[in-house]
Design a protein around this motif. Structure first.
Motif, PDB file in Angstrom:
ATOM      1  N   MET A   1       2.453  47.991   4.137  1.00 40.51           N
ATOM      2  CA  MET A   1       2.399  46.659   3.570  1.00 40.51           C
ATOM      3  C   MET A   1       3.772  46.312   3.011  1.00 40.51           C
ATOM      4  O   MET A   1       4.342  47.082   2.254  1.00 40.51           O
ATOM      5  CB  MET A   1       1.347  46.613   2.453  1.00 40.51           C
ATOM      6  N   ILE A   2       4.260  45.163   3.375  1.00 40.96           N
ATOM      7  CA  ILE A   2       5.528  44.671   2.846  1.00 40.96           C
ATOM      8  C   ILE A   2       5.215  43.671   1.741  1.00 40.96           C
ATOM      9  O   ILE A   2       4.420  42.749   1.931  1.00 40.96           O
ATOM     10  CB  ILE A   2       6.374  44.004   3.943  1.00 40.96           C
ATOM     11  N   VAL A   3       5.807  43.866   0.579  1.00 36.47           N
ATOM     12  CA  VAL A   3       5.609  42.967  -0.552  1.00 36.47           C
ATOM     13  C   VAL A   3       6.956  42.331  -0.883  1.00 36.47           C
ATOM     14  O   VAL A   3       7.926  43.035  -1.160  1.00 36.47           O
ATOM     15  CB  VAL A   3       5.073  43.727  -1.783  1.00 36.47           C
ATOM     16  N   THR A   4       7.006  41.001  -0.824  1.00 30.46           N
ATOM     17  CA  THR A   4       8.230  40.281  -1.139  1.00 30.46           C
ATOM     18  C   THR A   4       7.911  39.178  -2.141  1.00 30.46           C
ATOM     19  O   THR A   4       7.168  38.244  -1.826  1.00 30.46           O
ATOM     20  CB  THR A   4       8.853  39.657   0.140  1.00 30.46           C
ATOM     21  N   GLU A  85       0.388  52.327  -4.870  1.00 32.16           N
ATOM     22  CA  GLU A  85       1.813  52.484  -5.165  1.00 32.16           C
ATOM     23  C   GLU A  85       2.547  51.195  -4.860  1.00 32.16           C
ATOM     24  O   GLU A  85       2.262  50.533  -3.867  1.00 32.16           O
ATOM     25  CB  GLU A  85       2.426  53.576  -4.286  1.00 32.16           C
ATOM     26  N   VAL A  86       3.460  50.846  -5.716  1.00 31.22           N
ATOM     27  CA  VAL A  86       4.413  49.766  -5.464  1.00 31.22           C
ATOM     28  C   VAL A  86       5.755  50.253  -5.980  1.00 31.22           C
ATOM     29  O   VAL A  86       5.819  51.105  -6.871  1.00 31.22           O
ATOM     30  CB  VAL A  86       4.015  48.430  -6.154  1.00 31.22           C
ATOM     31  N   GLN A 127       7.462  36.060  -7.537  1.00 33.52           N
ATOM     32  CA  GLN A 127       6.041  36.250  -7.766  1.00 33.52           C
ATOM     33  C   GLN A 127       5.293  36.267  -6.450  1.00 33.52           C
ATOM     34  O   GLN A 127       5.827  35.891  -5.405  1.00 33.52           O
ATOM     35  CB  GLN A 127       5.481  35.158  -8.671  1.00 33.52           C
ATOM     36  N   LEU A 128       4.053  36.695  -6.523  1.00 28.82           N
ATOM     37  CA  LEU A 128       3.103  36.556  -5.425  1.00 28.82           C
ATOM     38  C   LEU A 128       2.019  35.606  -5.905  1.00 28.82           C
ATOM     39  O   LEU A 128       1.597  35.675  -7.060  1.00 28.82           O
ATOM     40  CB  LEU A 128       2.453  37.887  -5.061  1.00 28.82           C
TER      41      LEU A 128
END
Length: 137
Positions: A1-4, A85-86, A127-128
C-alpha cells in the motif's frame, strides 16, 4: 500500500468525487499531519506551530459545517499504533459528517470557508481524506 499525504485533491480527483454525489450522508475521516512550523503564504506568524495554525482553521470550520447541515463527529490526537505499520503516524484524526457530497462542495466553495483555508494550508504538511458511509441495517 502506498500512502501519500496531500494538501488538496487534484482538480480531476475532486471533480470525480463530487460528481458521484448520491444524496446520502457521509463522514470524512481526516488523517492529519502537521508542519513543525506554520507556513503562511505571506510569511506571517512564523512563531506558530502547524498545530496552532490548524487549530485556527478548526475553530472556523465548525460554523462552515453547521451552515451546510454538517458537524464534527470526532477530533483527537493520535497517541500510538496498535496494529499495522506506517513509516510515520499522523498527528490527529478528525471526522466530519456531511448530509451529502453536494453539501460538502457547497461548504468548500463558500466565502466563509475560503477565508479560513489559509490556516489549514499553513498548518498541514498533508493529510488523507477517507469518505465513509454508515452501512444499512
Amino acid at each position: 500500500m502506498i500512502v501519500t499525504n496531500k494538501l488538496h485533491p487534484a482538480p480531476e480527483q475532486a471533480m470525480v468525487f463530487f460528481a458521484a454525489d448520491d444524496g446520502e450522508a457521509m463522514c470524512m475521516v481526516n488523517l492529519l499531519k502537521f508542519r513543525d512550523k506554520a507556513a503562511y503564504a505571506d510569511g506571517s506568524e512564523p512563531e506558530l506551530s502547524g498545530r496552532e495554525a490548524y487549530a485556527r482553521y478548526a475553530a472556523g470550520v465548525q460554523a462552515c459545517l453547521a451552515a451546510v447541515g454538517g458537524k464534527v463527529r470526532f477530533s483527537g490526537t493520535v497517541t500510538g499504533l496498535l496494529l499495522g505499520e506506517v513509516e510515520e503516524l499522523w498527528d490527529m484524526v478528525a471526522i466530519a459528517e456531511y448530509p451529502s457530497r453536494k453539501a460538502m462542495l457547497a461548504m468548500v466553495q463558500s466565502p466563509e470557508y475560503q477565508a479560513i483555508t489559509k490556516h489549514r494550508d499553513a498548518g498541514l504538511a498533508g493529510q488523507l481524506n477517507i469518505c465513509t458511509r454508515a452501512d444499512a441495517g
